[in-house]
Every structure is written in structure tokens, then in C-alpha cells.
Motif scaffolding. Structure first.
Motif, short mmCIF file in Angstrom:
data_model
loop_
_atom_site.label_atom_id
_atom_site.label_comp_id
_atom_site.label_asym_id
_atom_site.label_seq_id
_atom_site.Cartn_x
_atom_site.Cartn_y
_atom_site.Cartn_z
N LYS A 141 0.03 5.45 10.84
CA LYS A 141 0.60 4.34 10.76
C LYS A 141 1.08 3.51 9.56
O LYS A 141 2.06 3.16 9.27
CB LYS A 141 0.25 3.48 11.94
CG LYS A 141 0.33 4.02 13.32
CD LYS A 141 1.52 3.83 13.82
CE LYS A 141 1.65 4.32 15.43
NZ LYS A 141 2.69 4.73 15.68
N THR A 142 0.07 3.64 8.71
CA THR A 142 0.16 2.80 7.40
C THR A 142 1.10 3.31 6.66
O THR A 142 2.00 2.87 6.13
CB THR A 142 -1.24 2.81 6.79
OG1 THR A 142 -2.15 2.32 7.60
CG2 THR A 142 -1.32 2.01 5.47
N GLU A 190 3.85 5.20 7.88
CA GLU A 190 4.88 5.07 8.35
C GLU A 190 5.60 4.11 8.00
O GLU A 190 6.78 3.87 7.75
CB GLU A 190 4.91 5.40 9.86
CG GLU A 190 4.70 6.83 10.10
CD GLU A 190 4.28 6.91 11.73
OE1 GLU A 190 4.68 5.95 12.47
OE2 GLU A 190 3.84 8.08 12.23
N GLN A 191 4.67 3.01 7.85
CA GLN A 191 5.16 1.50 7.77
C GLN A 191 5.74 1.46 5.99
O GLN A 191 6.73 0.77 6.02
CB GLN A 191 4.08 0.59 7.81
CG GLN A 191 3.91 0.27 9.34
CD GLN A 191 2.51 -0.66 9.35
OE1 GLN A 191 1.72 -0.87 8.60
NE2 GLN A 191 2.43 -1.31 10.82
N TYR A 192 4.62 2.35 5.24
CA TYR A 192 5.09 2.08 3.77
C TYR A 192 6.64 2.94 3.52
O TYR A 192 7.43 2.70 2.72
CB TYR A 192 3.96 3.03 3.17
CG TYR A 192 4.19 3.43 1.69
CD1 TYR A 192 4.57 2.20 0.70
CD2 TYR A 192 4.34 4.58 1.26
CE1 TYR A 192 4.75 2.58 -0.82
CE2 TYR A 192 4.58 5.01 -0.07
CZ TYR A 192 4.77 4.01 -1.01
OH TYR A 192 5.14 4.19 -2.24
N GLN A 217 8.96 3.09 5.61
CA GLN A 217 10.03 2.28 6.20
C GLN A 217 10.29 1.17 5.19
O GLN A 217 11.55 0.70 4.94
CB GLN A 217 9.43 1.47 7.67
CG GLN A 217 9.48 2.34 8.69
CD GLN A 217 10.87 2.94 8.99
OE1 GLN A 217 11.91 2.32 8.80
NE2 GLN A 217 10.87 4.26 9.20
N GLN A 218 9.37 0.60 4.44
CA GLN A 218 9.57 -0.35 3.21
C GLN A 218 9.94 0.42 2.03
O GLN A 218 10.86 -0.33 1.19
CB GLN A 218 8.05 -1.16 3.07
CG GLN A 218 7.42 -2.03 3.90
CD GLN A 218 5.97 -2.41 3.72
OE1 GLN A 218 5.37 -1.61 3.17
NE2 GLN A 218 5.70 -3.61 4.49
#
Length: 188
Positions: free
Chosen positions: A152-153, A155-157, A159-160
Motif C-alpha cells: 500500500k505504501t 501504491e500511495q507513493y 499516486q503522489q
């Protein structure tokens, strides 16, 4: 460290440039264009006035790449434990704040800094092949290494940090290089 990399570039780049220029002048059909007037034409080294512009462009890009490579390597080593092949933490700061694979981008810029100034058809093909290989390697690393490790970390990265390779300044350097090459092609 930056001063050392600049000095290193000032020594290494002219050597690479002259060696590639010598190689290019010995292979038939190597060059995209040949200058009409040569400022220097001895010992398999043929340099026209436009070669100075290409050389300076390549030198600036090579120096920038060497400095970036040193910074990225330092950041990479901080994310790994001794002896580990995979990172132990996800890099999201420094060069990794704006692009996900800054080292691959730096390699591409270094290839461009070496091959655009040679005016070489084969050099451009080598650059294209290297870019494709680095692109596929980055995609593989995203899916098979980083995503499973950080889930998840990561995937968030992603997105950013939407950009895979290049910052705006990297893109400007690349466009400038190809524009300089095009000017040389049409003006010689």
C-alpha cells in the motif's frame, strides 16, 4: 562531492567525446550530418564549428548527470542494509520525491550526453534501445520488486509521484539536445 564530480566530468567527458568522434569517423554512414568546414581534421578526429556547440551541451549534461548519479547512489545506499539486495525502506525523498526512477533517468541523460554530440545514427539507436531497456526494467521493478515489498505504501507513493523518469528540467535538457541536433542537421 559536487566539485569532485565536476572535475571528474571535465576530465572524462572530453576523452569519451574524442574517442567516440574517432570511432564515428572510421565507420561509414555513422554520422547524421558532416560539417562542411572542419576546425580540426587530423588523426581520425574531425571537428566542425557546430561540434563545439554539441560538445558544450554534452559536457553540461554529462556533468549534471554525474552529480545526480552521486546523489542518487548515496540515497540508494541509505535505503539498504549491508548485504541486502532489495531496499529495506521505500525512498520518497530527495531525487525520489519527484520521480520514481531517477537513476534510470540519469543513465538516459548520460547516454544522450555521449551520443548526441557524436552526430551518430548508431549512437541514437543505442540510446533508444537503452531507453527501452530501462523503461521495461523500471516497469518490472515496479510490479515485481517494489510493489510486493512495500504494498500500500508503494501504491500511495505512485499516486503522489506520477512521473516514472524525468523531471521538467530533465525534459528540457533532452528537448534542447534534440533541437541542437536538428539545427545542426538542417544547417550543415
Amino acid at each position: 562531492m559536487k566539485i569532485l564530480k565536476v572535475l571528474e566530468s571535465l576530465v572524462l567527458y572530453p576523452i569519451f567525446f574524442l574517442l567516440l568522434n574517432m570511432l564515428g569517423n572510421t565507420i561509414p554512414n555513422w554520422l547524421l550530418f558532416t560539417p562542411k568546414i572542419f576546425l580540426y581534421d587530423q588523426h581520425q578526429i574531425r571537428l566542425g564549428s557546430f561540434d563545439i556547440v554539441l560538445f558544450l551541451y554534452g559536457l553540461v549534461l554529462f556533468t549534471r548527470g554525474m552529480i545526480a548519479l552521486a546523489q542518487i547512489t548515496k540515497e540508494n545506499h541509505q535505503a539498504r542494509e549491508k548485504g541486502a539486495t532489495n531496499p529495506t525502506r521505500l525512498l520518497t525523498e530527495g531525487k525520489y520525491e519527484s520521480v520514481r526512477h531517477p537513476m534510470y533517468a540519469t543513465f538516459i541523460l548520460l547516454y544522450v550526453s555521449l551520443f548526441i554530440p557524436t552526430r551518430s545514427i548508431y549512437g541514437l539507436l543505442i540510446c533508444l534501445v537503452q531507453c527501452m531497456l530501462l523503461y521495461f526494467n523500471a516497469r518490472y521493478e515496479d510490479k515485481k520488486v517494489l510493489k510486493p515489498l512495500f504494498q500500500k505504501t508503494y501504491e500511495q507513493y505512485c499516486q503522489q509521484t506520477k512521473k516514472l523518469f524525468f523531471t521538467i528540467s530533465d525534459k528540457l535538457f533532452l528537448v534542447t539536445g534534440f533541437a541542437i541536433l536538428a539545427i545542426g542537421f538542417f544547417c550543415n
